[in-house]
Motif scaffolding. Structure first.
Motif, PDB file in Angstrom:
ATOM      1  N   PHE A 195     -33.826 -12.089 -20.912  1.00  0.00           N
ATOM      2  CA  PHE A 195     -34.182 -11.203 -19.823  1.00  0.00           C
ATOM      3  C   PHE A 195     -35.410 -10.379 -20.204  1.00  0.00           C
ATOM      4  CE2 PHE A 195     -32.611  -7.634 -16.882  1.00  0.00           C
ATOM      5  CZ  PHE A 195     -33.303  -8.207 -15.826  1.00  0.00           C
TER       6      PHE A 195
ATOM      7  N   ILE B 248     -39.112  -9.942 -18.581  1.00  0.00           N
ATOM      8  CA  ILE B 248     -39.717  -8.653 -18.257  1.00  0.00           C
ATOM      9  C   ILE B 248     -41.093  -8.539 -18.907  1.00  0.00           C
ATOM     10  CG2 ILE B 248     -39.503  -6.155 -18.547  1.00  0.00           C
ATOM     11  CD1 ILE B 248     -36.522  -6.435 -18.288  1.00  0.00           C
TER      12      ILE B 248
ATOM     13  N   LEU C 255     -38.472 -18.265  -7.260  1.00  0.00           N
ATOM     14  CA  LEU C 255     -38.357 -16.849  -6.913  1.00  0.00           C
ATOM     15  C   LEU C 255     -36.895 -16.482  -6.684  1.00  0.00           C
ATOM     16  CD1 LEU C 255     -39.259 -14.114  -5.817  1.00  0.00           C
ATOM     17  CD2 LEU C 255     -39.729 -15.231  -3.668  1.00  0.00           C
ATOM     18  N   LEU C 256     -36.230 -17.352  -5.976  1.00  0.00           N
ATOM     19  CA  LEU C 256     -34.829 -17.082  -5.695  1.00  0.00           C
ATOM     20  C   LEU C 256     -34.006 -17.092  -6.974  1.00  0.00           C
ATOM     21  CD1 LEU C 256     -34.501 -19.116  -2.468  1.00  0.00           C
ATOM     22  CD2 LEU C 256     -33.849 -16.751  -2.730  1.00  0.00           C
TER      23      LEU C 256
ATOM     24  N   PHE D 279     -35.094 -16.410  -9.856  1.00  0.00           N
ATOM     25  CA  PHE D 279     -35.458 -15.208 -10.579  1.00  0.00           C
ATOM     26  C   PHE D 279     -34.661 -14.015 -10.062  1.00  0.00           C
ATOM     27  CE2 PHE D 279     -38.300 -11.525 -11.118  1.00  0.00           C
ATOM     28  CZ  PHE D 279     -38.403 -11.544 -12.483  1.00  0.00           C
ATOM     29  N   MET D 280     -34.577 -13.962  -8.709  1.00  0.00           N
ATOM     30  CA  MET D 280     -33.866 -12.838  -8.124  1.00  0.00           C
ATOM     31  C   MET D 280     -32.375 -12.936  -8.378  1.00  0.00           C
ATOM     32  SD  MET D 280     -36.086 -12.391  -4.733  1.00  0.00           S
ATOM     33  CE  MET D 280     -34.741 -11.722  -3.848  1.00  0.00           C
ATOM     34  N   LEU D 281     -31.901 -14.142  -8.415  1.00  0.00           N
ATOM     35  CA  LEU D 281     -30.497 -14.357  -8.692  1.00  0.00           C
ATOM     36  C   LEU D 281     -30.152 -13.810 -10.076  1.00  0.00           C
ATOM     37  CD1 LEU D 281     -28.451 -15.774  -6.925  1.00  0.00           C
ATOM     38  CD2 LEU D 281     -28.735 -17.810  -8.298  1.00  0.00           C
TER      39      LEU D 281
ATOM     40  N   ALA E 277     -31.631 -11.466 -11.510  1.00  0.00           N
ATOM     41  CA  ALA E 277     -31.782 -10.021 -11.587  1.00  0.00           C
ATOM     42  C   ALA E 277     -30.499  -9.272 -11.264  1.00  0.00           C
ATOM     43  CB  ALA E 277     -32.897  -9.576 -10.657  1.00  0.00           C
ATOM     44  N   PHE E 278     -29.569  -9.933 -10.627  1.00  0.00           N
ATOM     45  CA  PHE E 278     -28.335  -9.213 -10.283  1.00  0.00           C
ATOM     46  C   PHE E 278     -27.475  -8.954 -11.517  1.00  0.00           C
ATOM     47  CE2 PHE E 278     -29.170 -11.056  -6.048  1.00  0.00           C
ATOM     48  CZ  PHE E 278     -29.363  -9.848  -5.434  1.00  0.00           C
TER      49      PHE E 278
END
Lengths: 689, 150, 163
Positions: free
Chosen positions: B114, B118, B142-143, B145-147, B149-150
């Motif tokens: 992670f 960053i 992107l998705l 990546f966002m996944l 991030a949770f």
């Protein structure tokens, strides 16, 4: 001792587009403080677009009109003096009486408003007709008069045929000259849900709009060639035997003539005219006709042409050919732009129709309504919006009474409108703000806005809903129905003694057959509203029209073939580009309301002209440059937005900020709709070149 | 009287936010790409709020100051730091280089992969960081990546 | 109680910016922003309320914390406005509030949640591009959606390769 503040949530109908969204206005001690999302269903299921969320912003704006005004300066200068209500009403009535005596009642024009309730529209047209003038009209003329004229010709009624929920059951959605993602964001809710369920989306638009991004097929047409495209699609459908033969035999007439006409429009020919490839036309037509259930939606992109009526007729033909009318999951959807434009038409605030779509030209119908109102006769149909303005310019119209409209910005050819208003003997404007038009008025009457009064409104899908009073109007502003009835009483007209909007609605129940069962008690207790026609109080309302018969004289729909005709103004050497007008999601019409919301203005601050990269290169402009867009009628300064989403040879300007200074006032001969969507223009860099 | 140690200061402007008498002012020069922290002792009321908030303990307090010069100009201290340059848009961002170094050092209690992720965007300015999500990532990654991030 | 999240469904965003306006109306300033990649897609973005939030782990004054719904909140009394959270945030979310000299960020509409209402942006979104719910309910939906997208994308790529 201080009492505790009273916080109330009052259900109202959103004051913007014709979708009929419900929301709560949160008021603290009668002062509107904000909105809350409606939690008891309704067409929008509580959801709102940015305008709806900002709907209370303008209610307590410092520029709201609080007292009646009399003009003291020159016309358009904006200098006014505050006067009392009794003085204002007396002056309006006296001047109107004088003008009637000297020039006759037909020299006075009345403009009603699609922003006001059914009750107020009913009063406005009653006032005009009892005063003796047939010149009663409103802005439906500028948006959907072509739809009404076209659909009445084919189907017998000018309204949306099915509820929005039918979109969920459909298999193909044809969106023509319409951009719901910016115009009715809530409709996209239904479109996307339908897509989830497997429906195909076909979009016809010269721009790759946000709606077109979701499309399965996008036909990027040259503006003003809609009929050629529709005819070519019908050609494909008929030649490939994809039409609904049973439906055509049983429920329509005129098929052979239509067939003969559209046979000329081969996809190859249409490719030359419209700029859409023959293969794509073929694919779209096959997709549309073979789906089994389909809906067609259109809006200004289709109607605002000199052939607007015929455009609508062509689409109605297309729907009828496939049998996509009068069944579940099918329908024609003329998408309305104002919260009560449907209601204003129903109430007869149109030149050609008395309440309930009784043709005003027919003497027996006039007699019928006259009897209901307790008079001997009613005037014959007079002039439409644009004609009224023209005649004001030439001196035949001497006075105008404008309620909640802003023709200076909304009508085509702005400078011509201003000249005409300057020519009037007497002008009354009744509005919530001192609009561009009100600046030319002799008397300005301050009206209450949507959440400050009660009344019923009819949304695009013929759903009649009650909007409750959430707040007190500012200053001395009064609801329109109160003002209209006091003016009418002062004029000495009979039958204007109403004590509440409910009283007026009861009279509407008696006069308008479609509204017979839509009583105030019923509306107030039903959060979902009632669909007209509703012939009796026990009747559940009619969600879908034409299920058994069409509303034409013999009950059969008419297939009418129409020929393609070029727009009034074509690009030439001097003006090589086609200009079309568009809108943005966060602003509404002439900015009277949304232009006063900081949240919206911050996000949608200024006009721009969309230019294709190729054209930008050709005329030497780049993104962000300031340019003049010039037509034969005027010039307009704005910034360039270079985008490949628009066709080469076409530029588009959102019209909210006054771009109608550029548009042409050529009219459709049938319904008098002006051709906002096509005119020739050129772009010039600011500072020469 | 406060004194800023230019070696420790990362230019985060917490002291300036805390100062009740506007004795510490931050000046960003977006053309030169520098941030100056200007401490004007003539405004200082000696409340020590700046020292309390300083995340690097870069402010020490001296009981007395020696007046070397009589001119008021010398009552100001100035620390100048470099602003980070965004590798995508080329503009100077609203962070100093030292702030980013500090962030890299401080982020130790997160899982390794992670942190790697960053580190990729840390030098970007915030505008590009958001844009980066849209531009440089295909919709899918992107998705993902966002996944993550949770 | 489980962690609550806002799912952003890019494939449904029509770029109307209702979420921005709603956030501004209910929270004073908009803490959600809609980005537009010209002519391709629009995408709303607010604080993702990360489970292992970098902003929380870097905050020198412990001004950032999570509440019982898993929302990452900021205590303005503890914040010193050092912007470290903004530096490490992958989405560049926390903004500096010039007036109060502290950071501000999305609090998943704490007041509205306390009243049992949806966050304003989710409540208004006309096309359900924003969905609020328990992570265990929403995430499977999201995974399914990502997988579907992956199939569509790979198909598209495949089509291009075959041509």
């Amino acid at each position: 001792m201080r009492s505790v503040s009273e916080v109330r949530l009052t259900p109202v109908i959103c004051p913007f587009c014709g979708f009929g969204c419900k929301l709560y206005v949160r008021s603290i001690d009668g002062v509107p403080a904000g909105i809350e999302f409606y939690d008891k269903g309704g067409v929008n299921e509580g959801k709102l677009c940015p305008k709806g969320v900002a709907a209370v912003d303008f209610l307590r704006h410092p520029e709201r009109l609080r007292k009646p005004l009399r003009r003291v300066g020159e016309r358009g200068e904006g200098r006014f003096k505050e006067i009392s209500w009794s003085e204002a009403i007396k002056e309006v009535a006296t001047r109107l009486k004088e003008i009637k005596k000297v020039f006759g009642a037909e020299s006075v024009g009345f403009l009603s408003s699609a922003r006001c309730t059914n009750e107020e529209n009913y009063l406005m047209q009653k006032l005009a007709r009892l005063y003796g003038s047939g010149n009663i009209d409103h802005c439906a003329r500028l948006c959907h008069s072509a739809t009404v004229a076209g659909l009445i010709k084919c189907l017998g009624a000018g309204a949306q045929s099915s509820p929005f929920t039918d979109i969920l059951k459909t298999r193909v959605i044809l969106v023509w000259g319409y951009n719901p993602a910016e115009t009715h964001p809530l409709l996209m809710r239904y479109v996307l849900k339908a897509k989830d369920l497997g429906a195909k989306l076909i979009v016809v638009d010269p721009r790759r709009t946000r709606t077109a991004r979701f499309a399965d097929i996008h036909l990027q047409i040259r503006p003003g060639t809609d009929i050629a495209l529709a005819n070519a699609m019908m050609n494909v459908i008929i030649s490939n035997d994809l039409y609904d033969r049973d439906f055509i035999v049983r429920r329509t007439e005129g098929f052979e003539e239509l067939k003969k006409l559209v046979m000329k429009y081969t996809p190859k020919y249409a490719e030359e005219v419209t700029g859409v490839t023959a293969a794509l036309i073929d694919e779209a037509a096959r997709t549309f006709a073979s789906a089994g259930r389909g809906v067609i939606m259109w809006a200004m992109g289709l109607t605002q042409h000199t052939v607007g009526t015929y455009n609508v007729v062509a689409l109605a033909d297309l729907a009828l050919l496939c049998g996509y009318v009068g069944r579940e999951g099918c329908g024609v959807y003329p998408m309305r732009g104002q919260n009560n434009v449907q209601g204003a038409c129903d109430m007869g605030a149109l030149v050609e129709f008395l309440p309930g779509y009784r043709p005003a030209a027919a003497e027996e119908k006039r007699k019928e309504v006259a009897k209901l109102w307790g008079v001997d006769e009613l005037p014959e149909p007079g002039l439409t919006v644009v004609e009224m303005v023209n005649e004001a310019g030439s001196g035949r119209i001497k006075a105008m009474y404008i309620m909640g409209e802003n023709p200076v910005v909304s009508d085509p050819n702005t400078s011509h409108v201003i000249k005409a208003l300057n020519n009037l003997e007497f002008l009354v404007v009744q509005d919530i703000f001192l609009t561009e038009t009100a600046a030319y008025a002799d008397i300005v009457l301050p009206a209450a806005a949507y959440a400050e009064k009660e009344g019923s409104l009819t949304s695009s899908e013929r759903r009649v809903q009650w909007s409750f009073k959430a707040a007190e109007p500012p200053g001395e502003a009064r609801p329109d129905w109160v003002i209209l009835s006091s003016v009418a009483r002062e004029l000495g007209l009979k039958g204007f003694n109403y004590s509440s909007p409910e009283d007026i609605l009861r009279e509407i129940n008696a006069v308008v057959p479609q509204y017979r069962g839509i009583t105030p008690e019923r509306l107030k207790s039903s959060p979902e509203g009632v669909f007209w026609p509703c012939p009796s109080e026990g009747h559940p309302g009619t969600m879908r029209l034409y299920e058994e018969r069409f509303l034409t004289c013999n009950g059969k729909a008419k297939l009418v073939g129409v020929e393609h005709r070029e727009p009034a103004e074509k690009p030439d050497r001097e003006y090589p580009l086609i200009l079309t007008t568009v809108r943005v999601v966060g602003q509404y019409h002439t900015l009277t309301m949304t232009g006063r919301s900081l949240s919206l203005v911050r996000r949608w601050p200024e006009p721009y002209v969309e230019v294709n990269p190729e054209d930008a290169r050709r005329y030497g402009v780049s993104d962000g440059d300031e340019v003049y867009v010039v037509t034969r009628r005027g010039r307009y300064k704005c910034k360039v937005k270079v985008t490949s989403s628009i066709r080469e040879g076409v530029v588009a300007i959102p019209w909210h900020w006054g771009a109608n200074i550029l548009t042409i006032d050529a009219l459709d001969p049938t319904c008098k709709i002006p051709e906002y969507k096509v005119c020739a223009c050129r772009i010039e860099r600011v500072g020469g070149g | 009287m406060p004194k800023i140690d230019p070696k420790l200061c990362i230019g985060c402007r917490a002291c300036s936010n805390a100062c009740p008498s506007n004795a510490i002012v931050i000046k960003d020069d977006l053309i030169q790409g520098t941030r100056s922290i200007v401490l004007d002792l003539s405004h200082c009321i000696g409340c020590r709020a700046c020292g309390e908030v300083c995340i690097k303990d870069a402010i020490e307090f001296i009981e007395e100051i020696e007046l070397v010069s009589l001119s008021m100009g010398n009552l100001t201290e100035e620390v100048t730091l470099k602003l980070a340059k965004c590798p995508i848009c080329g503009n100077f961002s609203e962070f100093t280089e030292k702030q980013i170094e500090e962030a890299k050092k401080a982020l130790t209690d997160l899982p390794g992969e992670f942190i790697e992720e960053i580190m990729k965007y840390l030098p970007l300015c915030r505008k590009c960081r958001r844009r980066y999500l849209l531009m440089n990532a295909s919709e899918l990654s992107l998705l993902k990546f966002m996944l993550k991030a949770f | 109680m489980g962690k609550k999240i806002i799912l952003i469904d890019l494939s449904r965003c029509i770029g109307c910016r209702a979420c921005e306006v709603a956030c501004e109306k209910f929270n004073g300033a908009s803490k959600i922003t809609v980005f537009e990649l010209e002519d391709v897609l629009t995408m709303p973005l607010n604080c993702r309320h990360c489970e292992k939030a970098p902003c929380i782990s870097i905050c020198p004054t412990d001004a950032l914390y999570t509440d019982e719904d898993g929302a990452v909140l900021l205590s303005p009394l503890k914040c010193i406005g050092c912007m470290m959270c903004a530096i490490v945030c992958p989405f560049g979310i926390p903004e500096f509030d010039e007036l109060n000299k502290v950071m501000m960020k999305c609090d998943l509409c704490r007041d509205r949640r306390a009243m049992g209402l949806l966050p304003a942006c989710v409540a208004t979104c006309p096309t359900d591009a924003l969905v609020y719910g328990d992570v265990n309910e929403v995430l499977p939906r999201k995974r399914e959606y990502v997988a579907q997208k992956a199939i569509i994308l790979s198909k598209e790529v495949g089509d291009v390769l075959l041509k």
